[in-house]
Design an enzyme around this catalytic site. Structure first.
Site, PDB file in Angstrom:
ATOM      1  N   ASP A   1      -4.401  -4.124 -13.536  1.00  0.00           N
ATOM      2  CA  ASP A   1      -4.210  -3.813 -12.118  1.00  0.00           C
ATOM      3  C   ASP A   1      -5.492  -4.091 -11.315  1.00  0.00           C
ATOM      4  O   ASP A   1      -6.580  -4.258 -11.888  1.00  0.00           O
ATOM      5  CB  ASP A   1      -3.817  -2.332 -12.002  1.00  0.00           C
ATOM      6  CG  ASP A   1      -2.878  -2.055 -10.843  1.00  0.00           C
ATOM      7  OD1 ASP A   1      -2.851  -2.857  -9.899  1.00  0.00           O
ATOM      8  OD2 ASP A   1      -2.195  -1.013 -10.876  1.00  0.00           O
TER       9      ASP A   1
ATOM     10  N   ASP B   1       5.266  -3.673  -5.691  1.00  0.00           N
ATOM     11  CA  ASP B   1       5.482  -2.261  -6.019  1.00  0.00           C
ATOM     12  C   ASP B   1       6.818  -1.778  -5.476  1.00  0.00           C
ATOM     13  O   ASP B   1       7.195  -0.630  -5.692  1.00  0.00           O
ATOM     14  CB  ASP B   1       4.362  -1.393  -5.436  1.00  0.00           C
ATOM     15  CG  ASP B   1       3.200  -1.262  -6.401  1.00  0.00           C
ATOM     16  OD1 ASP B   1       3.315  -1.758  -7.536  1.00  0.00           O
ATOM     17  OD2 ASP B   1       2.173  -0.665  -6.024  1.00  0.00           O
TER      18      ASP B   1
HETATM   19  C1  DGJ Z   1      -0.402   0.000  -8.581  1.00  0.00           C
HETATM   20  C2  DGJ Z   1       0.632  -0.727  -9.366  1.00  0.00           C
HETATM   21  O1  DGJ Z   1       1.172  -1.757  -8.626  1.00  0.00           O
HETATM   22  C3  DGJ Z   1       1.678   0.250  -9.856  1.00  0.00           C
HETATM   23  O2  DGJ Z   1       2.714  -0.410 -10.512  1.00  0.00           O
HETATM   24  C4  DGJ Z   1       1.003   1.242 -10.750  1.00  0.00           C
HETATM   25  O3  DGJ Z   1       0.543   0.604 -11.909  1.00  0.00           O
HETATM   26  C5  DGJ Z   1      -0.136   1.925 -10.018  1.00  0.00           C
HETATM   27  N1  DGJ Z   1      -1.039   0.987  -9.424  1.00  0.00           N
HETATM   28  C6  DGJ Z   1      -0.904   2.806 -10.942  1.00  0.00           C
HETATM   29  O4  DGJ Z   1      -1.986   3.367 -10.325  1.00  0.00           O
END
Ligand code: DGJ
Length: 694
Positions: free
Chosen positions: A441, A498
């Site tokens: 991430d 997301d």
């Molecule tokens: C942002 C990501 O896009 C989510 O899927 C998740 O992994 C969160 N971060 C976790 O903090």
């Protein structure tokens, strides 16, 4: 004196020409030319006239336009020497190296001590041309801007298509009319960014998804790019792509652009999309185990967030496996003392409060269910509230008084000791556990853009992949903030957004298919009430939207009713039964006559599936026929509705639409020119239609 060279595949030709030893110009790029075309003649033929108010000779629109040639637009490079004085290059042709599929042209500027090399490579199978440029100095230089080799844009084009976005709203299509002057897009966030995807499509007049001519461009770099699409006063058009400006901190003697991937299509936007999709899938990605089918994911983020608890996680894993999941991904919250997003990034050690016996009991449970195990990291980040920051505040990028993003700072990936630390910590977790997958991430922008940061990340990814060749990596940055071909050379999946809202996702992934193949594009079935939109969507729609890409689940499966679980199990089983050929399929965006319908056809050889998503209510009362594409017009096809069981739910569909009761056998020509009349349906539903050549 004129020298010309050509690069061809079966579909396109690119011709480069040099006159009087000046920098080369792309004098032709389009449909494949006859083998005996006289290229020197073309050089002469492509020149435009001169009239009043113009210079006596038109300066070349070269692969790196030079201010010293009185070029009337943006130059291809902007450089200063170490004292800050502008260096204004005037290059002369030096040498050429050519093979059947590649060409390197070298130019030098003796007065300024510069060498400029432009590389071109054509892939006859994928139809992508890869271009990049290098600038070398005999003394250190400060680079402000260096474009990959510059190409002309077509004149019979009224608009350009590029891609904007935001968190939970990636891949929004912009259409901008061509006009005198330029359209510039620049991402200065230091990552690829949600805002400005590094891609451009220039359709010729009349082009649609399925027909007409179009030119596609993608810049494969994860550190933020700049694009210039400029129409000169004389009407000529140029396209430049390079790293964002002023991202080289130090004076150096060698600079290189990232690869620019381009293609010409005579089959609409889909011709560009297919070239990009295939090149990513068949050339850029390296799979740890190419023979293994893409596993169905379960990701626990939206089920538990930071609230990790072993018995609960085991229960969730058991249900997920029963639904068909094959990979369990433990998301954020397993390390340091990470109970929310205010602390612990960089403290990459298992939290003993949540996992007193480490991760092994959970992993054993997951493995016992027949699933593989994946884990989340955010390697480039550090919270001020972390042990590592307290020990090494000097590892963070930027000023002390900078604005935080999600309460975090960015580690300076240019520092070898930072990369060493991350390799050691991440490596230990991977070495000590049975882990086959990392979700990587990147949840904030850089304080200032810096190309060394991206190079450092690529280097760390490469080192980890060499040490752990069985581990697959997903690129995520608050969803789709780091989606580009640069990162896909080092990873195998992107977390596109997301947003697990199937309605949003339907559109996001449909647009992303202009560049991305199915196998790398994650898509998960979200909760009944979407966490990022509040929308309530039926499980059928959620499941079919996820089944369009690399399928996964991301909800608390304990919320599912028996009926919902049954639907999800069945759609997942369908996905597994079809993932073999769908991996190889091209995603073809259909030209739906009804703007409420977002439809695409996944086609591989004689087999296809059409996903017709109803994103809205229609203006007209009855469904318009949906035209398919890419079929053999003279062949017969058997076409059937996969989810006929859903008809019973649509009481308002009262007619005799053929697919309601059985398959139809019709020609490719009928399917492509009349199209299929689908049963009436509610918005936020999807018809899934399979087809086979008979
Ligand atoms: C942002 C990501 O896009 C989510 O899927 C998740 O992994 C969160 N971060 C976790 O903090």
């Amino acid at each position: 004196m004129i020298h010309c060279w050509r690069l061809d595949d079966a579909r396109q030709t690119l011709v480069l020409g040099v006159r009087d030893n000046h920098l080369a110009e792309a004098i032709y790029w389009g449909p494949r030319l006859p083998d005996d075309e006289n290229l020197e003649m073309l050089y002469g033929a492509h020149e435009i006239d001169v009239t009043g108010g113009m210079l006596d000779v038109n300066p070349e629109l070269s692969i790196c336009p030079e201010a010293t040639r009185t070029f009337p637009g943006q130059p291809g490079m902007v450089v200063r020497d170490e004292t800050g004085k502008s260096v204004l290059p005037a290059f002369s042709f030096e040498s050429v190296e050519q093979s059947e599929t590649a060409l390197t042209l070298t130019f030098t500027d003796a007065e300024n001590g510069l060498a400029y090399r432009a590389h071109f490579a054509i892939d006859p199978q994928t139809h992508l041309i890869t271009l990049w440029a290098e600038l070398e100095g005999t003394r250190a230089l400060n680079l402000h801007w260096l474009s990959a080799p510059v190409l002309p844009a077509p004149q019979l084009s009224d608009e350009m298509i590029d891609v904007a976005g935001r968190w939970c709203g990636e891949f929004q299509i912009n259409r901008t009319p061509w006009s005198a002057g330029m359209r510039t897009r620049e991402n200065r966030t230091g990552r690829t960014g949600h805002e400005h995807f590094p891609g451009l499509i220039v359709p010729c007049r009349g082009a649609t998804n399925t027909q007409g001519e179009a030119y596609g461009f993608h810049y494969g770099w994860s550190g933020g790019h700049k694009m210039v699409a400029e129409e000169l006063p004389d009407g000529r058009r140029q396209i430049q792509f390079g790293n964002a400006t002023q991202v080289e901190d130090e004076a150096r003697t060698l600079f290189k652009t990232a690869p620019l991937y381009v293609t010409y299509s005579n089959s609409g936007l889909n011709g560009c999309a297919v070239a990009f999709q295939r090149h990513v899938r068949d050339r850029l990605i390296t799979w740890p185990h190419p023979e293994r089918p893409r596993p169905v994911h379960y990701n626990c983020w939206e089920a538990i967030y930071f609230d990790h608890n072993l018995p609960e996680l085991k229960e969730i894993a058991t249900i997920a496996a029963g639904l068909g999941a094959e990979r369990f991904v433990l998301d954020d919250g397993w390390f340091g003392e990470r109970d929310d997003d205010t602390s612990s990034l960089a403290d990459w050690e298992v939290d003993p409060r949540k996992y007193p016996d480490g991760l092994t009991p959970l992993i054993d449970h997951v493995r016992g269910l027949g699933m593989v195990f994946g884990i989340w990291f955010e390697p480039e980040m550090i919270n001020p509230d972390s042990n590592i920051y307290r020990a090494h505040p000097e590892w963070a990028l930027g000023r002390e008084d900078q604005i935080l993003g999600r309460n975090q700072l960015v580690l300076n990936m240019a520092l070898p000791e930072v990369r060493e630390f991350l390799f050691e910590r991440i490596g230990k977790i991977l070495a000590d556990h049975d882990i086959d997958y990392v979700k990587w991430d990147h949840n904030r922008v850089l304080p200032t853009p810096d190309a060394d940061q991206t190079r450092g990340t690529y280097a760390l990814l490469d080192r980890l992949r060499t040490a752990f060749p069985d581990v697959e990596i997903e690129s995520c940055a608050s969803g789709g903030g780091r989606t580009d071909f640069g990162i896909l050379e080092h990873t195998q999946r992107v977390w596109l957004s997301d947003s697990n809202d199937a309605l949003e996702r339907l559109k996001i992934q449909h647009n992303a298919a202009l560049f991305l193949p199915q196998c790398v594009t994650g898509s998960h079935v979200g909760p009944r009430v979407c966490h990022t939109s509040g929308r309530v969507l039926d499980i059928r729609f959620r499941a079919w939207v996820a089944a369009q890409r690399h399928m996964g689940f991301e909800m608390d499966p304990r919320e599912l009713t028996d009926e919902e679980a049954d639907v999800l199990r069945r759609v997942t089983a369908w996905w597994k039964a079809n993932r073999g050929w769908m991996y190889h399929a091209d995603i073809l965006r259909l030209d739906a006559a009804d703007p409420a319908v977002v439809a695409e056809q996944h086609l591989h050889e004689d087999q296809f599936v059409v996903f017709a998503g109803k994103a809205d209510t229609s203006d007209q009362i009855s469904p318009r026929p949906l035209r398919f594409t890419g079929l053999n017009p003279d062949a017969m096809y058997r076409v059937d509705l996969v989810n006929r069981d859903e008809i019973a739910r649509v009481a308002l569909s009262r007619g005799r639409s053929m697919l309601k009761t059985g398959a139809m056998k019709v020609s490719g020509r009928y399917l492509m020119h009349h199209g299929v009349t689908l049963p009436w349906s509610f918005p936020e539903t999807m018809w899934v239609i399979e087809g086979h050549k008979i």
